[in-house]
Write a protein that holds these residues in place. Sequence first.
Motif, PDB file in Angstrom:
ATOM      1  N   TYR A  57      -1.722 -41.360  17.067  1.00  0.00           N
ATOM      2  CA  TYR A  57      -1.233 -41.761  15.745  1.00  0.00           C
ATOM      3  C   TYR A  57      -0.007 -42.658  15.796  1.00  0.00           C
ATOM      4  CZ  TYR A  57      -4.425 -38.052  14.483  1.00  0.00           C
ATOM      5  OH  TYR A  57      -5.545 -37.284  14.363  1.00  0.00           O
TER       6      TYR A  57
ATOM      7  N   ARG B 141       0.275 -45.679  16.592  1.00  0.00           N
ATOM      8  CA  ARG B 141      -0.006 -47.011  16.064  1.00  0.00           C
ATOM      9  C   ARG B 141      -0.105 -47.042  14.547  1.00  0.00           C
ATOM     10  NH1 ARG B 141      -6.173 -47.982  16.156  1.00  0.00           N
ATOM     11  NH2 ARG B 141      -7.064 -45.914  16.468  1.00  0.00           N
ATOM     12  N   TYR B 142      -0.255 -45.864  13.933  1.00  0.00           N
ATOM     13  CA  TYR B 142      -0.377 -45.806  12.477  1.00  0.00           C
ATOM     14  C   TYR B 142       0.972 -45.684  11.773  1.00  0.00           C
ATOM     15  CZ  TYR B 142      -5.381 -44.952  13.195  1.00  0.00           C
ATOM     16  OH  TYR B 142      -6.694 -45.066  13.561  1.00  0.00           O
TER      17      TYR B 142
ATOM     18  N   SER C 112       4.546 -46.130  10.220  1.00  0.00           N
ATOM     19  CA  SER C 112       5.312 -47.279   9.757  1.00  0.00           C
ATOM     20  C   SER C 112       6.646 -47.347  10.494  1.00  0.00           C
ATOM     21  CB  SER C 112       5.572 -47.162   8.253  1.00  0.00           C
ATOM     22  OG  SER C 112       6.425 -46.062   7.973  1.00  0.00           O
TER      23      SER C 112
ATOM     24  N   LEU D 120       3.060 -44.539   6.838  1.00  0.00           N
ATOM     25  CA  LEU D 120       2.083 -45.305   7.600  1.00  0.00           C
ATOM     26  C   LEU D 120       2.130 -46.807   7.359  1.00  0.00           C
ATOM     27  CD1 LEU D 120      -1.066 -42.998   7.254  1.00  0.00           C
ATOM     28  CD2 LEU D 120       0.665 -43.007   9.039  1.00  0.00           C
TER      29      LEU D 120
ATOM     30  N   ASP E 247       0.938 -54.725   5.968  1.00  0.00           N
ATOM     31  CA  ASP E 247      -0.195 -53.957   6.493  1.00  0.00           C
ATOM     32  C   ASP E 247      -1.366 -54.007   5.523  1.00  0.00           C
ATOM     33  OD1 ASP E 247       0.983 -53.227   8.840  1.00  0.00           O
ATOM     34  OD2 ASP E 247       1.589 -51.219   8.184  1.00  0.00           O
TER      35      ASP E 247
ATOM     36  N   LYS F  24      -5.312 -49.768   8.166  1.00  0.00           N
ATOM     37  CA  LYS F  24      -4.937 -48.474   8.722  1.00  0.00           C
ATOM     38  C   LYS F  24      -5.664 -47.323   8.050  1.00  0.00           C
ATOM     39  CE  LYS F  24      -0.213 -49.455  10.327  1.00  0.00           C
ATOM     40  NZ  LYS F  24       1.224 -49.083  10.178  1.00  0.00           N
ATOM     41  N   LEU F  25      -5.941 -47.468   6.761  1.00  0.00           N
ATOM     42  CA  LEU F  25      -6.470 -46.315   6.046  1.00  0.00           C
ATOM     43  C   LEU F  25      -7.349 -46.726   4.877  1.00  0.00           C
ATOM     44  CD1 LEU F  25      -4.764 -45.757   3.113  1.00  0.00           C
ATOM     45  CD2 LEU F  25      -2.927 -45.447   4.785  1.00  0.00           C
TER      46      LEU F  25
ATOM     47  N   LEU G  20      -8.029 -44.134   9.137  1.00  0.00           N
ATOM     48  CA  LEU G  20      -7.667 -42.863   8.536  1.00  0.00           C
ATOM     49  C   LEU G  20      -8.220 -42.798   7.114  1.00  0.00           C
ATOM     50  CD1 LEU G  20      -3.919 -42.478   9.588  1.00  0.00           C
ATOM     51  CD2 LEU G  20      -5.919 -41.385  10.623  1.00  0.00           C
TER      52      LEU G  20
ATOM     53  N   HIS H  89      -9.136 -37.691  11.683  1.00  0.00           N
ATOM     54  CA  HIS H  89      -9.138 -38.959  10.951  1.00  0.00           C
ATOM     55  C   HIS H  89      -8.852 -38.769   9.463  1.00  0.00           C
ATOM     56  CE1 HIS H  89     -10.788 -41.338  14.317  1.00  0.00           C
ATOM     57  NE2 HIS H  89     -11.490 -40.260  14.600  1.00  0.00           N
TER      58      HIS H  89
ATOM     59  N   ILE I 141       1.423 -36.904  11.720  1.00  0.00           N
ATOM     60  CA  ILE I 141       1.614 -37.477  10.387  1.00  0.00           C
ATOM     61  C   ILE I 141       2.371 -36.498   9.497  1.00  0.00           C
ATOM     62  CG2 ILE I 141       0.407 -38.241   8.307  1.00  0.00           C
ATOM     63  CD1 ILE I 141      -1.729 -39.432  10.140  1.00  0.00           C
TER      64      ILE I 141
END
Length: 457
Positions: A50, A52-53, A55, A145, A150, A203-204, A237, A271, A297
């Motif tokens: 996580y 890389r996710y 912020s 995140l 992004d 990202k999500l 995600l 995920h 997270i």
Amino acid sequence: MSSASKYASYSTAITPTIFNNCITGALLSTDDPEYSTSNASKRILPPLYYDRYLSDKARRCLPSPIRQLLGPSRIPGMLSLFSGSPTPETFPYRALTLTVSHPNAQSRDKSSRLELDSELLAEALQYSDTGGIRRLGVYQAFTCLLDEGDSILSESPVYAGVIPIFHLLKCHTTEVATDPSGIVADDLERILRSWPKGRPMPKLLYTVPYGCNPTGASATLERRLKVLNLAREFGLLIFEDDPYFYLYYGETPRSPSYFQLEKEIPGTIGHVVRFDSFSKILSSGIRIGFVSGPTTIITAINRLTSSSMLQPPGLTQAVTYSLLSHWGYGGFQQHVDYISGVYRRKRDLFVAAMQKHLTGLAEWSMPEAGLFVWFKVFLPPVPGSREGDSEDLIVRRALKEKVLALPGTSFFTDGRKSAYVRASFTMLPEEHFNEAMRRLAVVIKEERAQVETRARL
């Protein structure tokens, strides 16, 4: 086993805490072999996945040196000199008693009196863990995140409350189509497989899978499975915002949540970040919900919460805990069965009124969960759009006739024109449903007549 009971058994794999009036949880190992520590590397994604996710703000947010000591300060025999908490004896509150109804539909007129025990009340009145009272926010999660620039994916139309968050965080939002069966998984696949080369992948995905606000749609199991598999394939995600999970009143069994499906179908786990809420089932003013997801997270969410508001209010947590503890899971299930029955009755009466007055003037699908009907008014297309625009009709004309609703433009990230309208059937007394639809029909007919008159000139 019912989907509700299966979901409950899955929830035992969660350690709950609360942020910004939201309980938060992290995936942990259990006796289930799929969650055993020996099998974790095969199914549960490792914490480093996580990184890389997160912020930049989440990475720079350090743990509070003071709040890290709250746990050790409770060790028996510990002589704590670190806390700047006020002396409990200075608080004027001595007791808190609640009168609550019986959860069963046939016994709602009966009530019980609950008194918060002194230990729980003392804990509720004092500083507590950032994650919330140990017995027992979407914005913070987005902030953890997303950096400026992004990319994210969002179902469309989308809950109006998250649109300002997307703008505030200056992220690029790509819309994924929905229809009466929920998010269109084929459109999600098209977007992901044709994503521009050289542009970082989103990202999500943000979605409201049951009784979506505003459409009232609930995603089918087939679509959920495809969305989950796409998330696994593309490292996406899923932000599963699900305040209407317990407000399901459809004829067929409720489909499992994304959070539950991750456990049930082969593949990696971790995920899904899931958001639940008590606002729709206990009290909208109590402002308590809970989020469950990967430990990394959840930790980032708690650190951001600690740096901004320290902790959520203790009293609302204590009141909620006392009620749920009194009811138990069986009583809670009786309560949600009761409220889903109430909303099903209201939906049926509301749609009957729509059929009586709006047939030929609008079209809609029957919601199976939630609080809303999303309907398209038959209006001529306006310049720059393939459909009509309900905004003037609802904001000006309907308001003049003393009937309120929300125009569809409110639920699109770009604010584009829409012929759709969101109507809620929860607060208006049922005996006024017909009159509300009659007034709305008058407004639509007047608008159409004026358009036809202008066209002949």
